[in-house]
Design a protein around this motif. Structure first.
Motif, mmCIF file in Angstrom:
data_model
loop_
_atom_site.group_PDB
_atom_site.id
_atom_site.type_symbol
_atom_site.label_atom_id
_atom_site.label_comp_id
_atom_site.label_asym_id
_atom_site.label_seq_id
_atom_site.Cartn_x
_atom_site.Cartn_y
_atom_site.Cartn_z
ATOM 1 N N CYS A 160 -1.063 1.393 -1.093
ATOM 2 C CA CYS A 160 -1.825 1.334 -2.340
ATOM 3 C C CYS A 160 -3.269 1.799 -2.202
ATOM 4 C CB CYS A 160 -1.806 -0.089 -2.904
ATOM 5 S SG CYS A 160 -0.189 -0.624 -3.520
ATOM 6 N N THR A 161 -3.807 1.818 -0.993
ATOM 7 C CA THR A 161 -5.212 2.204 -0.819
ATOM 8 C C THR A 161 -5.377 3.627 -0.287
ATOM 9 O OG1 THR A 161 -5.220 1.206 1.399
ATOM 10 C CG2 THR A 161 -5.975 -0.167 -0.444
ATOM 11 N N PHE A 162 -4.277 4.283 0.063
ATOM 12 C CA PHE A 162 -4.351 5.647 0.584
ATOM 13 C C PHE A 162 -4.678 6.606 -0.555
ATOM 14 C CE2 PHE A 162 -1.998 9.555 2.171
ATOM 15 C CZ PHE A 162 -2.957 9.886 3.107
ATOM 16 N N ASP A 163 -5.705 7.446 -0.361
ATOM 17 C CA ASP A 163 -6.188 8.338 -1.418
ATOM 18 C C ASP A 163 -5.263 9.536 -1.576
ATOM 19 O OD1 ASP A 163 -7.632 9.646 -3.329
ATOM 20 O OD2 ASP A 163 -9.314 10.191 -2.034
ATOM 21 N N ASP A 164 -4.110 9.281 -2.188
ATOM 22 C CA ASP A 164 -3.141 10.331 -2.486
ATOM 23 C C ASP A 164 -2.283 9.871 -3.659
ATOM 24 O OD1 ASP A 164 -0.976 12.186 -2.517
ATOM 25 O OD2 ASP A 164 -1.323 12.627 -0.402
ATOM 26 N N TYR A 165 -2.241 10.683 -4.716
ATOM 27 C CA TYR A 165 -1.471 10.301 -5.903
ATOM 28 C C TYR A 165 0.025 10.476 -5.694
ATOM 29 C CZ TYR A 165 -0.953 15.307 -6.815
ATOM 30 O OH TYR A 165 -0.644 16.642 -6.707
ATOM 31 N N ASN A 166 0.438 11.136 -4.615
ATOM 32 C CA ASN A 166 1.857 11.341 -4.314
ATOM 33 C C ASN A 166 2.443 10.105 -3.650
ATOM 34 O OD1 ASN A 166 2.285 14.388 -4.866
ATOM 35 N ND2 ASN A 166 0.458 14.350 -3.566
ATOM 36 N N TRP A 167 3.507 9.579 -4.212
ATOM 37 C CA TRP A 167 4.121 8.392 -3.609
ATOM 38 C C TRP A 167 4.735 8.726 -2.256
ATOM 39 C CZ3 TRP A 167 9.090 8.596 -2.095
ATOM 40 C CH2 TRP A 167 9.946 9.519 -2.728
ATOM 41 N N ASP A 168 5.284 9.960 -2.101
ATOM 42 C CA ASP A 168 5.986 10.277 -0.863
ATOM 43 C C ASP A 168 5.029 10.406 0.323
ATOM 44 O OD1 ASP A 168 4.935 12.531 -2.048
ATOM 45 O OD2 ASP A 168 6.754 13.737 -1.935
ATOM 46 N N TRP A 169 3.862 11.041 0.108
ATOM 47 C CA TRP A 169 2.887 11.128 1.192
ATOM 48 C C TRP A 169 2.277 9.764 1.485
ATOM 49 C CZ3 TRP A 169 2.362 14.686 4.720
ATOM 50 C CH2 TRP A 169 2.824 15.985 4.464
ATOM 51 N N SER A 170 2.110 8.946 0.454
ATOM 52 C CA SER A 170 1.592 7.586 0.666
ATOM 53 C C SER A 170 2.588 6.756 1.471
ATOM 54 C CB SER A 170 1.316 6.923 -0.688
ATOM 55 O OG SER A 170 0.379 7.665 -1.434
ATOM 56 N N TYR A 171 3.870 6.925 1.150
ATOM 57 C CA TYR A 171 4.939 6.256 1.902
ATOM 58 C C TYR A 171 4.917 6.702 3.362
ATOM 59 C CZ TYR A 171 9.824 5.893 3.549
ATOM 60 O OH TYR A 171 10.952 5.670 4.279
ATOM 61 N N HIS A 172 4.809 8.014 3.571
ATOM 62 C CA HIS A 172 4.801 8.572 4.927
ATOM 63 C C HIS A 172 3.590 8.056 5.710
ATOM 64 C CE1 HIS A 172 5.773 12.454 7.399
ATOM 65 N NE2 HIS A 172 5.605 11.399 8.160
ATOM 66 N N TYR A 173 2.442 7.984 5.056
ATOM 67 C CA TYR A 173 1.233 7.490 5.713
ATOM 68 C C TYR A 173 1.375 6.008 6.069
ATOM 69 C CZ TYR A 173 -3.704 6.488 6.569
ATOM 70 O OH TYR A 173 -4.896 6.101 7.145
ATOM 71 N N ALA A 174 1.960 5.232 5.151
ATOM 72 C CA ALA A 174 2.168 3.809 5.434
ATOM 73 C C ALA A 174 3.098 3.617 6.628
ATOM 74 C CB ALA A 174 2.736 3.107 4.199
ATOM 75 N N ALA A 175 4.142 4.440 6.696
ATOM 76 C CA ALA A 175 5.071 4.361 7.819
ATOM 77 C C ALA A 175 4.365 4.690 9.126
ATOM 78 C CB ALA A 175 6.242 5.318 7.601
ATOM 79 N N GLN A 176 3.493 5.677 9.075
ATOM 80 C CA GLN A 176 2.772 6.120 10.260
ATOM 81 C C GLN A 176 1.757 5.088 10.741
ATOM 82 O OE1 GLN A 176 1.001 10.168 10.023
ATOM 83 N NE2 GLN A 176 -0.945 9.128 10.377
ATOM 84 N N GLN A 177 1.079 4.444 9.805
ATOM 85 C CA GLN A 177 -0.024 3.550 10.164
ATOM 86 C C GLN A 177 0.381 2.088 10.338
ATOM 87 O OE1 GLN A 177 -3.230 4.539 10.745
ATOM 88 N NE2 GLN A 177 -2.497 6.641 10.527
ATOM 89 N N CYS A 178 1.503 1.706 9.697
ATOM 90 C CA CYS A 178 1.726 0.270 9.542
ATOM 91 C C CYS A 178 3.087 -0.231 9.998
ATOM 92 C CB CYS A 178 1.499 -0.075 8.060
ATOM 93 S SG CYS A 178 1.812 -1.777 7.602
ATOM 94 N N PHE A 179 4.118 0.614 9.951
ATOM 95 C CA PHE A 179 5.466 0.133 10.261
ATOM 96 C C PHE A 179 5.530 -0.439 11.672
ATOM 97 C CE2 PHE A 179 8.460 2.580 7.180
ATOM 98 C CZ PHE A 179 7.699 2.163 6.103
ATOM 99 N N PHE A 180 6.159 -1.601 11.805
ATOM 100 C CA PHE A 180 6.320 -2.164 13.150
ATOM 101 C C PHE A 180 7.521 -1.547 13.852
ATOM 102 C CE2 PHE A 180 8.756 -5.089 10.412
ATOM 103 C CZ PHE A 180 9.972 -5.118 11.065
ATOM 104 N N GLN A 181 8.334 -0.783 13.119
ATOM 105 C CA GLN A 181 9.411 -0.022 13.724
ATOM 106 C C GLN A 181 9.234 1.439 13.342
ATOM 107 O OE1 GLN A 181 13.225 -0.195 10.959
ATOM 108 N NE2 GLN A 181 12.658 -2.259 11.571
ATOM 109 N N LYS A 182 9.555 2.357 14.218
ATOM 110 C CA LYS A 182 9.328 3.776 13.989
ATOM 111 C C LYS A 182 10.210 4.281 12.850
ATOM 112 C CE LYS A 182 9.157 8.225 16.390
ATOM 113 N NZ LYS A 182 7.774 8.476 16.009
#
Length: 433
Positions: A322-344
């Motif tokens: 929700c705080t990533f500066d990108d209006y695209n849900w898919d890139w925001s999802y990808h960024y969240a996975a990269q920065q936050c997921f506890f599993q790859k």
């Protein structure tokens, strides 16, 4: 006296007829008087309203606009109430007392305002083998009778509709729409701060301000996924797989068959695989040879699927999404996975696509004059027909494990307004204050 004189008018009959006409005249006069009274009362109220607002310093133009908008506002309230009623009812059509099991596959289709595209998608879903065992959920950000007719034409599977309550249609002149004091998206930052328009202090990383029609895409996607997993009665205890589609997709008839094979293959040969992709933007040059092949590869947004276990991982990263500066849900999802997921993030992807994007002529990112939707959908239909002999493989082969995912350094912007960020967090009831 002969009979011919029997029906001549007498003094008595003439008197009666006169009395009847007199009564009718009185009724007409009373109705006319009532109409004039109501008209005068309306005009007086109209004049009184204008006079009062003029005393408060409003201009004639703003007063007239406000008066003319009263009817529109009433219609808007009715529409909001209607959508609230639909969302509350959670009606599932084509079944009585419907219950799903973890073997059910749920298709969630994001819909905007392209009924022709949606109709083509529904026609392709009709051809999916065993589609009657699935549940179709149409998630709308715009209420339209023509679109509703298209959805309600479905007679081959259970379906329901949900409506984004934070849409621009329902809030055209206020957030999340465009308020009168909002900064125009391309206004110079210094000028915006001088004018003190809404959002002036928080431009995106490229110096632009929010656009409601753009940010709505990310809001809609995040709302619908929260709605499906955490708020609907029918999926309250559902642990099966959800497939995410959009209105401008076209589906191969073996999409359900292929997903089930992928899930079974992952259980034995790829336990680290945590999401499944039924589409790929890489066009296979040897579709018949690749139709039974899958592999771990680059994540994409075309017909991907996951279950509640994976949703819990994604939901725990709501603050990053929700705080990533990108209006695209898919890139925001990808960024969240990269920065936050506890599993790859480990997607299992088909080599030969079962989902086809046919909205490349008139989508958010593509506005082309050299193509048409009719041509795109015809091409998809003809392609699926040409490869039908390769569909429905008996089993799948896992080829290649490329665990590398593109690193997202920065977003595309358009998502820096604190109101958008807070609404996104509120959808998942996340507090980062």
């Amino acid at each position: 006296m002969s009979n011919c004189y029997k029906y001549l008018p007498t003094k008595s009959s003439r008197r009666t007829r006169f009395c009847l006409k007199k009564r009718q005249t009185r009724r007409y006069l009373f109705a006319l008087l009532l109409f004039l009274t109501l008209t005068l009362m309306t005009l007086y109220e109209f004049y009184f309203t204008i006079a009062q607002r003029a005393k408060n310093g409003e201009t004639e133009a703003s007063i007239l606009e406000a008066v003319l908008c009263q009817k529109d506002n009433a219609s808007l309230v009715q529409l909001r109430n209607k959508i609230e009623d639909i969302n509350r009812a959670q009606t599932i059509k084509n079944v009585d007392g419907y219950k799903i099991t973890d073997e059910t596959v749920v298709f969630v289709i994001q819909v905007h305002r392209r009924p022709a595209h949606l109709k083509a998608l529904i026609e392709s879903l009709r051809s999916v083998v065993d589609i009657k065992s699935a549940l179709l959920i149409f998630s709308h950000d715009y209420y339209d009778e023509e679109i509703n007719e298209v959805v309600n034409s479905i007679d081959f599977a259970p379906f329901m509709q949900i409506f984004l309550p934070f849409s621009i249609q329902l809030h055209p002149d206020e957030f999340p729409g465009f308020g009168s004091n909002d900064c125009p998206w391309n206004l110079d930052v210094d000028k915006a701060r001088q004018q003190e328009c809404e959002g002036a202090q928080t431009p995106d990383q490229y110096g632009h301000y929010r656009q409601g029609e753009v940010t709505q895409l990310k809001h809609h996607w995040w709302w619908k996924i929260n709605r499906v997993f955490d708020q609907l009665n029918v999926t309250a205890n559902f642990n099966g797989f959800v497939v995410f589609l959009e209105e401008d997709y076209y589906i191969a008839p073996d999409v359900l068959h292929t997903l089930r094979l992928m899930v079974n293959l992952a259980a034995s040969d790829c336990p680290e695989c945590n999401n499944f992709h039924l589409g790929t933007f890489s066009k296979s040059q040897k579709y018949e040879e690749d139709a039974n092949k899958v592999g771990i590869g680059q994540w994409n947004n075309l017909g991907f699927s996951f279950n509640r276990t994976f949703w819990h991982v994604l939901r725990s990263c709501a603050s990053v999404f929700c705080t990533f500066d990108d209006y695209n849900w898919d890139w925001s999802y990808h960024y969240a996975a990269q920065q936050c997921f506890f599993q790859k993030l480990t997607p299992l992807i088909v080599r030969a696509s079962r989902v086809f994007h046919v909205g490349d002529c008139d989508g958010m990112h593509n506005q082309r004059d050299d193509c048409s939707f009719e041509t795109s959908i015809r091409g998809a239909k003809e392609f699926v027909e040409s490869v039908k002999i390769a569909l429905f493989p008996e089993s799948l082969v896992l080829e290649g494990k490329n665990h590398y995912q593109t690193i997202v350094q920065k977003g595309w912007g358009g998502w820096s307004d604190p109101r958008d960020i807070q609404l996104c967090l509120n959808i998942s009831s996340v507090d980062i204050s």
